[in-house]
Design an enzyme around this catalytic site. Structure first.
Site, PDB file in Angstrom:
ATOM      1  N   SER A  47       0.870  -1.089  -0.311  1.00  0.00           N
ATOM      2  CA  SER A  47      -0.145  -0.139  -0.001  1.00  0.00           C
ATOM      3  C   SER A  47       0.788   0.910  -0.184  1.00  0.00           C
ATOM      4  O   SER A  47       0.271   2.354  -0.586  1.00  0.00           O
ATOM      5  CB  SER A  47      -1.090   0.129   0.967  1.00  0.00           C
ATOM      6  OG  SER A  47      -0.273  -0.502   1.824  1.00  0.00           O
ATOM      7  N   HIS A  48       1.789   0.948   0.261  1.00  0.00           N
ATOM      8  CA  HIS A  48       3.196   2.255   0.245  1.00  0.00           C
ATOM      9  C   HIS A  48       4.301   1.897  -0.321  1.00  0.00           C
ATOM     10  O   HIS A  48       4.876   2.760  -0.409  1.00  0.00           O
ATOM     11  CB  HIS A  48       3.164   2.678   1.295  1.00  0.00           C
ATOM     12  CG  HIS A  48       3.054   3.730   2.141  1.00  0.00           C
ATOM     13  ND1 HIS A  48       0.994   2.364   2.790  1.00  0.00           N
ATOM     14  CD2 HIS A  48       2.025   4.388   2.864  1.00  0.00           C
ATOM     15  CE1 HIS A  48       0.027   3.742   3.258  1.00  0.00           C
ATOM     16  NE2 HIS A  48       1.007   4.616   3.371  1.00  0.00           N
ATOM     17  N   ASP A 188      -4.374   0.189   1.625  1.00  0.00           N
ATOM     18  CA  ASP A 188      -5.261  -1.018   1.778  1.00  0.00           C
ATOM     19  C   ASP A 188      -6.817  -0.856   1.304  1.00  0.00           C
ATOM     20  O   ASP A 188      -6.995  -1.813   0.566  1.00  0.00           O
ATOM     21  CB  ASP A 188      -5.009  -1.582   3.075  1.00  0.00           C
ATOM     22  CG  ASP A 188      -3.370  -1.748   2.863  1.00  0.00           C
ATOM     23  OD1 ASP A 188      -2.798  -2.687   2.665  1.00  0.00           O
ATOM     24  OD2 ASP A 188      -3.202  -1.721   4.142  1.00  0.00           O
TER      25      ASP A 188
END
Ligand code: NDP
Length: 337
Positions: A47-48, A188
């Protein structure tokens, strides 16, 4: 299951650099941002990871962020360094202020770095790990956009407000945790929406304030804090100390600044550095007590935070590639067409 592609690490790095350079980022921002998102991708923090490049580029294309901004480092007070990111992204602002933060923490035992006017889209653990590498205890926190309803509420007010902590350990990797104070990171939920995955109950509300497990409904509605009223209070603390305390925006103000572009949050960040030597000069007792605590966690069959992430990193380096969502890679390639 969505289609995936195995991308060699050097190819992935070239892609990240090309996306940023092609979209007008200068060499320094490109290196700082690429290092941060590639580190997250290597550690399976998808997600990052490279997914973040889409929002980072969009913030510049919308004319909100400046990919060539020169962060201004200000020696504000004995224990305070301020960094005006000048509308650029946080990784370079953090890097530029870090030497002064370390120096102040070593001299005074404790110091703070207040980054202002930055776009923050990346994970916080790379920052606190940099402090732990200097044998300092690190804490970092930042607001985001008003996506998270307070406990008992229905409307987004808090950001996902991550909090990261690092404790240096002798001869091994530091103890590090880094989590959003929302029940789940927004990145997410965005990835779940792209891949039609259901959310867990208790993560989000729809537009009408009713509980939902639909990722798209959650993105339009509100996320929930982790830990009920406790997460809600922690999110409030982060709003205050990484917002008004340092003269920067709350998540709600950041959302107003965005004016519906849906771009990266624009606000500040607070980083604290503590020098253990200034508090308890007897390193043997201090380290032994900390290690007893960590052993006590692991001996019960529990795991330390960052253990999964570091295992993923070792696996990535052994494989020499990362497995990435194919549609995401195509989307990134379109950004350099
Ligand atoms: P997770 O819930 O995935 O993980 C939170 C922390 O808990 C990690 O350090 C993780 O270690 C640890 N952990 C997870 N499971 C266990 C377990 N069973 N036992 C012990 N420790 C465990 O994180 P979030 O989804 O909340 O946040 C993800 C990222 O999003 C963070 O890096 C955060 O900085 C970032 N973020 C950034 C924002 C921004 O504005 N820049 C906004 C919000 C979030 P491990 O990694 O090893 O699993």
């Amino acid at each position: 299951m969505s289609e995936t592609r195995d991308i060699p690490l050097d190819e992935l790095a070239r892609l990240a650099h090309a996306v940023l350079r092609h979209n007008g980022f200068d060499a320094e921002h490109t290196r700082a941002i690429a290092d941060t998102v590639l580190a997250a991708e290597h550690d399976a923090c998808h997600s990052h990871g490279i997914y973040r490049l889409i929002g980072i580029v969009q913030a510049c294309r919308d004319g909100l962020a400046n990919g060539c901004a020169a962060p201004d480092v200000i020696d504000h007070a004995a224990a305070v360094v301020k960094v005006d990111a000048q509308g650029g992204f946080s990784p370079l602002a953090f890097e530029r202020g870090l030497p002064m933060l370390i120096g102040k923490a070593r001299r005074g035992g404790i110091a703070a770095m207040a980054i202002s006017r930055c776009f923050h889209l990346t994970a916080l653990w790379p920052e606190v790990e940099r402090l732990a590498a200097e044998q300092l205890v690190g804490l970092a926190m930042t607001p985001s956009h008003a996506w998270v309803a307070p406990f008992g509420g229905k409307r987004g007010l808090f950001g996902t407000n991550p909090l990261a902590f690092a404790w240096p350990r002798p001869d091994q990797e530091p103890y590090v945790f880094d989590f959003a104070t929302s029940a789940i990171a927004r990145g997410d939920i965005e990835l779940d929406a792209r891949e039609d995955r259901a959310l867990q109950p208790g993560w989000a509300l729809d537009c009408a304030g009713a509980p939902t497990t639909d990722a798209r409904a959650a993105l339009e509605g509100a996320m929930l804090p982790f830990g009920g009223h406790k997460g809600s209070a922690l999110a409030t603390l982060i709003e205050l100390v990484a917002g008004p305390l340092i003269g920067d925006l709350t998540s709600e103000q950041s959302q107003h600044f965005d004016a519906g572009h849906g771009a990266a949050p624009f606000h500040g960040e607070l980083i604290l550095a503590l020098d253990p030597a200034a508090f308890a000069p007897d390193t043997t007792d201090r380290d032994a007590a900390a290690e007893r605590l960590f052993d006590g966690i692991v001996e019960q069959g529990a795991r330390l935070p960052s253990q999964r992430r570091r295992a993923a990193r070792r696996q990535t380096l052994a494989n020499g590639f990362v497995r990435v969502n194919a549609a995401l890679v195509d989307e990134l390639n379109r950004l350099i067409d």
